[in-house]
Design a protein around this motif. Structure first.
Motif, short mmCIF file in Angstrom:
data_model
loop_
_atom_site.label_atom_id
_atom_site.label_comp_id
_atom_site.label_asym_id
_atom_site.label_seq_id
_atom_site.Cartn_x
_atom_site.Cartn_y
_atom_site.Cartn_z
N GLU A 200 0.81 -1.22 0.00
CA GLU A 200 0.00 0.00 0.00
C GLU A 200 0.85 1.27 0.00
O GLU A 200 0.42 2.32 0.47
N ALA A 201 2.07 1.17 -0.56
CA ALA A 201 2.96 2.33 -0.57
C ALA A 201 2.37 3.48 -1.37
O ALA A 201 2.50 4.65 -1.00
N MET A 219 6.12 8.24 -13.55
CA MET A 219 6.51 7.66 -14.83
C MET A 219 6.47 6.14 -14.78
O MET A 219 6.47 5.48 -15.82
N LEU A 220 6.46 5.57 -13.57
CA LEU A 220 6.42 4.12 -13.43
C LEU A 220 5.80 3.76 -12.09
O LEU A 220 6.15 4.34 -11.06
N ARG A 221 4.88 2.81 -12.11
CA ARG A 221 4.35 2.19 -10.89
C ARG A 221 4.87 0.76 -10.85
O ARG A 221 4.72 0.03 -11.83
N THR A 222 5.48 0.37 -9.76
CA THR A 222 6.06 -0.96 -9.68
C THR A 222 5.94 -1.52 -8.26
O THR A 222 5.97 -0.77 -7.28
N SER A 223 5.81 -2.84 -8.18
CA SER A 223 5.76 -3.51 -6.87
C SER A 223 7.16 -3.94 -6.42
O SER A 223 7.32 -4.51 -5.35
N SER A 224 8.18 -3.67 -7.22
CA SER A 224 9.55 -4.10 -6.93
C SER A 224 10.38 -2.95 -6.36
O SER A 224 10.62 -1.95 -7.04
#
Length: 302
Positions: A200-201, A219-224
């Motif tokens: 939930e960041a 510019m980027l959504r990432t779970s890493s």
């Protein structure tokens, strides 16, 4: 070769902060004391640990290797100062749920310590998201959890915060914003932004962005987290993340710096949660008391 605990602490602080001035401020000592300690350490082990650059201190290859040993030594010293635990005869089974960030950046060291302190305590770990943890605690699927307590919504759960990890701006080495002691969300909103989504960041970050007239240019959504680290280190964007997950190097060996944020940004709270009015088992008591003593919290009855 003669090494001191002081030298190791100063070395680690400088490696993490990247600048002697920042390390000195963190340690509340003079810059000359840090400089002297590092020179003494390098002389003792016979290799250069840092390359002195105009923008700060960069670890050499030997310095990176020595940093891993320094972390291990300091962890052992810290462990030796927290030996006043409950009886090691505690035994039983304990099911512990934890979120991704906690499993990856907080819990393993403490589980390893507890395994040696309580050899008869059998801990079963589960990595699940916050919603599943809340539901699992209420139906007794899990005994206790370690998670981001600032995200807990269910009033039927009791929480106990262990640490508050400050959130700072992550930028690449030599980023123009490093010229400033601190930056505001207005300046950050002008930069390409890497948005972490795990645990939930993204939701947490939007809560403080929404109190301002600014929005991040995502510019980027990432779970890493490693993807965030690499993107930032390669100067493709910036990110706001907590000190707990910060590492000064990307997988490519490029440095990641941090900058204090002038606007109000809440820390990331990490702690325990359990079902309210739960009758604690001896295993649960041991688990909770370990963390209370490890983080200097007053012991209380559950």
């Amino acid at each position: 070769m003669s090494l001191s605990f002081r030298q190791l602490r100063y070395f680690v602080a400088t490696a993490e902060q990247g600048q002697i001035s920042y390390a000195a401020a963190q340690l509340s000592i003079s810059q000359s004391a840090v400089t002297t300690a590092i020179k003494e350490l390098e002389k003792s082990i016979g290799v250069a640990l840092f390359t002195r650059m105009p923008q700060g201190m960069e670890l050499t290859a030997a310095g990176r290797q020595f940093l891993s040993y320094a972390y291990e030594i300091l962890a052992k010293v810290d462990e030796a100062t927290h030996l006043n635990y409950v009886s090691s005869d505690i035994e039983g089974d304990l099911t512990v749920a934890a979120t991704y960030t906690v499993i990856g950046y907080f819990l393993p060291l403490h589980i390893e310590r507890m395994r040696r302190l309580y050899p008869k305590l059998r801990i079963q770990l589960y990595e699940v998201n916050r919603e599943s943890i809340e539901e699992g605690l209420l139906v007794n699927r899990y005994d206790i959890s370690v998670l981001l307590t600032s995200n807990i919504l269910n009033t039927a759960l009791t929480t106990e915060t262990l640490l508050r990890s400050i959130r700072r701006l992550w930028v690449a080495a030599q980023h123009p914003l490093l010229k400033h002691v601190g930056v505001g969300l207005q300046e950050i909103a002008e930069e390409p932004y890497i948005m972490l989504t795990v645990d939930e960041a993204a939701y947490s970050s939007l809560k403080y962005w929404s109190t301002t007239p600014y929005q991040p240019r995502v510019m980027l959504r990432t779970s890493s987290i490693e993807a965030v680290r690499s993107m930032v280190a390669n100067n493709l964007g910036v990110a706001i993340l907590s000190d707990m997950v910060h590492r000064p190097w990307s997988l490519e060996g490029r440095r990641i710096e941090t900058i204090n944020i002038k606007d109000p940004v809440p820390p990331m709270d990490v702690g325990l949660a359990w079902r309210a009015n739960t009758d604690f088992t001896p295993a649960m008591h041991a688990f909770r008391r370990y963390f209370q003593q490890a983080f200097g919290l007053p012991g209380t009855n559950a």
